[in-house]
Structures are given as C-alpha cells and as structure tokens.
Write a protein that holds these residues in place. Sequence first.
Motif, PDB file in Angstrom:
ATOM      1  N   ASP A  26      -6.617  -4.504   6.928  1.00  0.00           N
ATOM      2  CA  ASP A  26      -6.603  -3.516   5.854  1.00  0.00           C
ATOM      3  C   ASP A  26      -7.989  -2.866   5.758  1.00  0.00           C
ATOM      4  N   LEU A  27      -8.049  -1.567   6.028  1.00  0.00           N
ATOM      5  CA  LEU A  27      -9.329  -0.850   6.037  1.00  0.00           C
ATOM      6  C   LEU A  27      -9.901  -0.674   4.637  1.00  0.00           C
ATOM      7  N   TYR A  28      -9.067  -0.753   3.614  1.00  0.00           N
ATOM      8  CA  TYR A  28      -9.553  -0.693   2.232  1.00  0.00           C
ATOM      9  C   TYR A  28     -10.211  -2.019   1.865  1.00  0.00           C
ATOM     10  N   ASP A  29      -9.526  -3.118   2.172  1.00  0.00           N
ATOM     11  CA  ASP A  29     -10.081  -4.442   1.875  1.00  0.00           C
ATOM     12  C   ASP A  29     -11.368  -4.693   2.637  1.00  0.00           C
ATOM     13  N   ALA A  30     -11.481  -4.110   3.831  1.00  0.00           N
ATOM     14  CA  ALA A  30     -12.683  -4.271   4.654  1.00  0.00           C
ATOM     15  C   ALA A  30     -13.835  -3.381   4.180  1.00  0.00           C
ATOM     16  N   GLY A  31     -13.566  -2.517   3.197  1.00  0.00           N
ATOM     17  CA  GLY A  31     -14.609  -1.643   2.668  1.00  0.00           C
ATOM     18  C   GLY A  31     -14.884  -0.410   3.506  1.00  0.00           C
ATOM     19  N   THR A  65      -4.031   0.442   7.839  1.00  0.00           N
ATOM     20  CA  THR A  65      -4.547  -0.153   9.075  1.00  0.00           C
ATOM     21  C   THR A  65      -4.551   0.904  10.173  1.00  0.00           C
ATOM     22  N   VAL A  66      -5.320   0.644  11.202  1.00  0.00           N
ATOM     23  CA  VAL A  66      -5.368   1.579  12.334  1.00  0.00           C
ATOM     24  C   VAL A  66      -3.971   1.753  12.926  1.00  0.00           C
ATOM     25  N   ASN A  67      -3.272   0.651  13.145  1.00  0.00           N
ATOM     26  CA  ASN A  67      -1.942   0.755  13.755  1.00  0.00           C
ATOM     27  C   ASN A  67      -0.957   1.514  12.873  1.00  0.00           C
ATOM     28  N   LYS A  68      -1.035   1.354  11.570  1.00  0.00           N
ATOM     29  CA  LYS A  68      -0.146   2.102  10.669  1.00  0.00           C
ATOM     30  C   LYS A  68      -0.498   3.588  10.663  1.00  0.00           C
ATOM     31  N   ILE A  69      -1.776   3.904  10.751  1.00  0.00           N
ATOM     32  CA  ILE A  69      -2.189   5.320  10.798  1.00  0.00           C
ATOM     33  C   ILE A  69      -1.699   5.953  12.096  1.00  0.00           C
TER      34      ILE A  69
END
Length: 79
Positions: A26-31, A65-69
């Motif tokens: 999760d790119l949000y959780d990763a900041g 996530t990258v894969n979802k994008i």
Amino acid sequence: MDIKTELLEIIDDLFMEDVSEMLDEDLYDAGILDSLGTVELIVVLEDRFDIIVPVSELGREDWNTVNKIVAGIEGLRHE
C-alpha cells in the motif's frame, strides 16, 4: 516500454522513491502517496497514457499499489 516500467519511473520522478520491490504494498501506508500526490500522479498518468481517470476510480483501495494502478491503466486504455 511496458506500463509497469513507465509507472515505476513516474513514481520515482514524482516522489523520488524506488517502489520496484513494493509492487503489492500500500503506497499510502508506506508514506509515498497522499491526497496531493495522488492528484499529481493521476495528472501525469492521464497525459502519459492518454487516459481519463474517472473520479469513481480514485478510491484509495482501488489504486493503492503499483499492481492495482497498472491494472487500472490497462482497463482504462481498453475502454
């Protein structure tokens, strides 16, 4: 160049983060992403991939996530 490679380059350029080892994190959780970053990313993606991302597609769980994008871009390119 494939969509995933381009997306990784875009994220690196915009946010100065290498997320190539974080494809399902999760790119949000990763900041890495926040609300402003999401808008910046969407503007670049629309221009680069010649797509329009509908507001209904911008749910945090859909593009976090990258894969979802990548999947989202592929879906929009085939509409």
